[in-house]
Write a protein that holds these residues in place. Structure first.
Motif, PDB file in Angstrom:
ATOM      1  N   LEU A 284      25.646   7.482   4.691  1.00 24.67           N
ATOM      2  CA  LEU A 284      25.362   7.330   3.260  1.00 24.67           C
ATOM      3  C   LEU A 284      24.266   6.299   3.021  1.00 24.67           C
ATOM      4  O   LEU A 284      23.380   6.499   2.167  1.00 24.67           O
ATOM      5  CB  LEU A 284      26.640   6.951   2.516  1.00 24.67           C
ATOM      6  CG  LEU A 284      27.706   8.055   2.443  1.00 24.67           C
ATOM      7  CD1 LEU A 284      29.038   7.483   1.959  1.00 24.67           C
ATOM      8  CD2 LEU A 284      27.260   9.184   1.532  1.00 24.67           C
ATOM      9  N   MET A 285      24.302   5.207   3.761  1.00 25.24           N
ATOM     10  CA  MET A 285      23.245   4.200   3.619  1.00 25.24           C
ATOM     11  C   MET A 285      21.900   4.754   4.077  1.00 25.24           C
ATOM     12  O   MET A 285      20.861   4.468   3.479  1.00 25.24           O
ATOM     13  CB  MET A 285      23.610   2.932   4.397  1.00 25.24           C
ATOM     14  CG  MET A 285      24.723   2.121   3.748  1.00 25.24           C
ATOM     15  SD  MET A 285      25.000   0.506   4.531  1.00 25.24           S
ATOM     16  CE  MET A 285      25.991   0.989   5.943  1.00 25.24           C
ATOM     17  N   THR A 286      21.914   5.560   5.128  1.00 22.37           N
ATOM     18  CA  THR A 286      20.682   6.181   5.608  1.00 22.37           C
ATOM     19  C   THR A 286      20.145   7.176   4.592  1.00 22.37           C
ATOM     20  O   THR A 286      18.928   7.253   4.361  1.00 22.37           O
ATOM     21  CB  THR A 286      20.930   6.866   6.964  1.00 22.37           C
ATOM     22  OG1 THR A 286      21.377   5.890   7.914  1.00 22.37           O
ATOM     23  CG2 THR A 286      19.663   7.525   7.487  1.00 22.37           C
ATOM     24  N   ALA A 287      21.035   7.929   3.955  1.00 23.86           N
ATOM     25  CA  ALA A 287      20.601   8.873   2.920  1.00 23.86           C
ATOM     26  C   ALA A 287      19.930   8.135   1.768  1.00 23.86           C
ATOM     27  O   ALA A 287      18.914   8.590   1.218  1.00 23.86           O
ATOM     28  CB  ALA A 287      21.792   9.676   2.415  1.00 23.86           C
ATOM     29  N   ARG A 288      20.481   6.998   1.395  1.00 25.95           N
ATOM     30  CA  ARG A 288      19.865   6.190   0.325  1.00 25.95           C
ATOM     31  C   ARG A 288      18.501   5.691   0.777  1.00 25.95           C
ATOM     32  O   ARG A 288      17.528   5.692   0.006  1.00 25.95           O
ATOM     33  CB  ARG A 288      20.788   5.022  -0.034  1.00 25.95           C
ATOM     34  CG  ARG A 288      20.381   4.266  -1.313  1.00 25.95           C
ATOM     35  CD  ARG A 288      21.500   3.341  -1.738  1.00 25.95           C
ATOM     36  NE  ARG A 288      21.219   2.605  -2.952  1.00 25.95           N
ATOM     37  CZ  ARG A 288      21.421   3.062  -4.191  1.00 25.95           C
ATOM     38  NH1 ARG A 288      21.873   4.289  -4.363  1.00 25.95           N
ATOM     39  NH2 ARG A 288      21.163   2.317  -5.254  1.00 25.95           N
ATOM     40  N   ARG A 289      18.405   5.277   2.025  1.00 24.71           N
ATOM     41  CA  ARG A 289      17.143   4.763   2.559  1.00 24.71           C
ATOM     42  C   ARG A 289      16.077   5.861   2.596  1.00 24.71           C
ATOM     43  O   ARG A 289      14.907   5.620   2.247  1.00 24.71           O
ATOM     44  CB  ARG A 289      17.390   4.185   3.951  1.00 24.71           C
ATOM     45  CG  ARG A 289      16.235   3.406   4.542  1.00 24.71           C
ATOM     46  CD  ARG A 289      16.675   2.556   5.724  1.00 24.71           C
ATOM     47  NE  ARG A 289      17.465   1.417   5.264  1.00 24.71           N
ATOM     48  CZ  ARG A 289      18.761   1.265   5.476  1.00 24.71           C
ATOM     49  NH1 ARG A 289      19.436   2.182   6.140  1.00 24.71           N
ATOM     50  NH2 ARG A 289      19.397   0.202   5.024  1.00 24.71           N
ATOM     51  N   VAL A 290      16.459   7.057   2.991  1.00 26.32           N
ATOM     52  CA  VAL A 290      15.514   8.172   3.027  1.00 26.32           C
ATOM     53  C   VAL A 290      15.061   8.519   1.608  1.00 26.32           C
ATOM     54  O   VAL A 290      13.885   8.801   1.366  1.00 26.32           O
ATOM     55  CB  VAL A 290      16.144   9.390   3.732  1.00 26.32           C
ATOM     56  CG1 VAL A 290      15.299  10.644   3.550  1.00 26.32           C
ATOM     57  CG2 VAL A 290      16.321   9.091   5.224  1.00 26.32           C
ATOM     58  N   ASN A 291      15.984   8.487   0.663  1.00 20.15           N
ATOM     59  CA  ASN A 291      15.617   8.704  -0.741  1.00 20.15           C
ATOM     60  C   ASN A 291      14.574   7.675  -1.180  1.00 20.15           C
ATOM     61  O   ASN A 291      13.555   8.015  -1.785  1.00 20.15           O
ATOM     62  CB  ASN A 291      16.871   8.623  -1.614  1.00 20.15           C
ATOM     63  CG  ASN A 291      16.578   8.825  -3.093  1.00 20.15           C
ATOM     64  OD1 ASN A 291      15.923   8.010  -3.725  1.00 20.15           O
ATOM     65  ND2 ASN A 291      17.095   9.905  -3.646  1.00 20.15           N
ATOM     66  N   PHE A 292      14.832   6.416  -0.854  1.00 22.24           N
ATOM     67  CA  PHE A 292      13.920   5.345  -1.267  1.00 22.24           C
ATOM     68  C   PHE A 292      12.559   5.446  -0.565  1.00 22.24           C
ATOM     69  O   PHE A 292      11.545   5.024  -1.110  1.00 22.24           O
ATOM     70  CB  PHE A 292      14.548   3.979  -0.983  1.00 22.24           C
ATOM     71  CG  PHE A 292      15.647   3.589  -1.942  1.00 22.24           C
ATOM     72  CD1 PHE A 292      15.954   4.359  -3.051  1.00 22.24           C
ATOM     73  CD2 PHE A 292      16.399   2.433  -1.735  1.00 22.24           C
ATOM     74  CE1 PHE A 292      16.965   4.006  -3.927  1.00 22.24           C
ATOM     75  CE2 PHE A 292      17.409   2.058  -2.615  1.00 22.24           C
ATOM     76  CZ  PHE A 292      17.697   2.855  -3.717  1.00 22.24           C
ATOM     77  N   LEU A 293      12.538   6.005   0.663  1.00 22.22           N
ATOM     78  CA  LEU A 293      11.268   6.166   1.369  1.00 22.22           C
ATOM     79  C   LEU A 293      10.341   7.125   0.636  1.00 22.22           C
ATOM     80  O   LEU A 293       9.113   7.036   0.769  1.00 22.22           O
ATOM     81  CB  LEU A 293      11.523   6.669   2.799  1.00 22.22           C
ATOM     82  CG  LEU A 293      11.883   5.586   3.818  1.00 22.22           C
ATOM     83  CD1 LEU A 293      12.482   6.205   5.071  1.00 22.22           C
ATOM     84  CD2 LEU A 293      10.650   4.744   4.170  1.00 22.22           C
ATOM     85  N   ASN A 294      10.906   8.021  -0.128  1.00 25.63           N
ATOM     86  CA  ASN A 294      10.109   8.891  -0.989  1.00 25.63           C
ATOM     87  C   ASN A 294       9.830   8.195  -2.328  1.00 25.63           C
ATOM     88  O   ASN A 294       8.691   8.151  -2.799  1.00 25.63           O
ATOM     89  CB  ASN A 294      10.843  10.208  -1.222  1.00 25.63           C
ATOM     90  CG  ASN A 294      10.138  11.116  -2.207  1.00 25.63           C
ATOM     91  OD1 ASN A 294       9.134  11.751  -1.901  1.00 25.63           O
ATOM     92  ND2 ASN A 294      10.670  11.178  -3.427  1.00 25.63           N
ATOM     93  N   SER A 310      11.893   0.255   6.863  1.00 26.72           N
ATOM     94  CA  SER A 310      12.938   1.254   6.677  1.00 26.72           C
ATOM     95  C   SER A 310      12.933   2.369   7.713  1.00 26.72           C
ATOM     96  O   SER A 310      13.989   2.863   8.110  1.00 26.72           O
ATOM     97  CB  SER A 310      12.840   1.865   5.276  1.00 26.72           C
ATOM     98  OG  SER A 310      13.036   0.876   4.295  1.00 26.72           O
ATOM     99  N   LEU A 311      11.751   2.775   8.146  1.00 31.31           N
ATOM    100  CA  LEU A 311      11.681   3.891   9.091  1.00 31.31           C
ATOM    101  C   LEU A 311      12.413   3.574  10.401  1.00 31.31           C
ATOM    102  O   LEU A 311      13.180   4.415  10.900  1.00 31.31           O
ATOM    103  CB  LEU A 311      10.222   4.257   9.345  1.00 31.31           C
ATOM    104  CG  LEU A 311       9.935   5.732   9.627  1.00 31.31           C
ATOM    105  CD1 LEU A 311      10.428   6.617   8.493  1.00 31.31           C
ATOM    106  CD2 LEU A 311       8.436   5.939   9.852  1.00 31.31           C
TER     107      LEU A 311
END
Length: 325
Positions: A284-294, A310-311
């Motif tokens: 879930l934290m990774t999903a949030r991070r991927v969202n924020f990377l966009n 983040s990457l």
């Protein structure tokens, strides 16, 4: 009419719709929305919010009102109260010219306090766990009114009208081949995993805050308040827990495992901890991070620093859990 003048006019027109005699209207901040501090004739403070984003619908605000009232009725969590206007409405729609859509305005009671950010300690983390559990108790079992279609975190990009922009040519000078490969492969993987939580836990879904971060928690003396319910969704308690932990996962001044255990300790004083594995929180934290990377591409003039930090954290999740993408 410049923006500040326009917002001042909107705020002035909005307060006239209330029985309260406001003596002062003071610009406070421009964040996602425009905020004003109001003071009435008895020196009581209030906060006025002008919703700035067109993607925020009236339904979104009504859901925010609904959840805040649910929580307030339980009386265990301190949240702002939304004022009712003379005509019985909670939301004002103010239009000052023919060229623009009406701006939606809400007035809240004022809660005294400072951001939790910068005021953390062991006692506060335990208290935060208790607060989160009480918040979940307050909305547990509440039905979703038929007029609402709340967001679900069943995909990486789950906000209404959220634009996936990382393919746009204007951002490519910030992005590497590695960035694209990870995003292209992780987004479908995460979408599948996020959707599966809903399929497996339909009976445990409830309204949650979904943006519990150190700036949406206020502390004052021994009190702790929750603010900004603008991102609520229909999800699982572990969604809130993961979002909260996201902000401490890689903070060097905190021992993440200790923070996690303190939060869990407080939560379990109030209600049983939801069933999840460490993998679930990390996903879930990774999903949030991927969202924020966009998302960072749309809000930052130079997103390089965030991307560089983040990457590797997304890669760490892939390596730690041997994710096949």
């Amino acid at each position: 009419m410049d923006n500040i003048e326009k917002f001042n006019t909107i705020a002035t027109l909005a307060v006239a719709n209330y029985d309260i005699q406001f003596q002062e209207i003071k610009f406070l901040a421009e964040e996602t929305n425009i905020l004003y501090k109001l003071t009435d004739d008895k020196s009581n403070p209030f906060i006025l919010k002008i919703y700035q984003e067109d993607s925020i619908t009236k339904e979104d605000i009504l859901m925010e009102v609904y959840m805040m009232e649910l929580v307030s009725q339980k009386g265990e969590v301190s949240v702002p109260c939304i004022l009712t206007a003379k005509d019985g409405s909670k939301i004002q729609e103010i239009k000052i010219d023919e060229d623009n859509h009406p701006k939606r305005v809400v007035i809240y009671s004022w809660l005294e306090g400072e951001d939790l950010d910068g005021n953390e300690n062991e006692e506060r983390f335990v208290q935060l766990g208790e607060l989160t559990a009480k918040l979940h108790n307050a909305t547990y079992g509440a039905t979703v009114p038929k007029i609402f279609s709340p967001k679900r975190w069943d995909a990486v990009f789950y906000y209404h009208q959220e634009n996936v922009v990382y393919k746009d040519s204007k951002y490519q000078h910030f992005l590497t081949k590695d960035y694209h490969e990870i995003m292209d492969k992780m987004i479908p993987y995460l979408n599948h995993q996020l959707s599966s939580y809903y399929q497996k836990n339909e009976e445990n879904l409830q309204f949650i805050h979904s943006d519990l971060n150190p700036w949406n928690i206020l502390v004052h003396e021994k009190a702790m308040h929750v603010i900004d319910f603008g991102d609520i969704l229909f999800g699982l308690p572990q969604h809130d827990i993961a979002i909260l932990l996201y902000y401490y996962r890689y903070e060097k001044e905190f021992n993440y495992k200790e923070v996690q255990q303190l939060l869990f300790k407080g939560y379990e004083r109030v209600r049983p901890l939801p069933m999840f594995e460490e993998f679930d929180l990390e996903l879930l934290m990774t999903a949030r991070r991927v969202n924020f990377l966009n998302y960072i591409l749309t809000v930052s003039e130079d997103p390089s620093s965030f991307i560089e930090k983040s990457l590797p954290r997304v890669k760490e999740f892939i390596d730690t859990y041997n994710v096949k993408i």
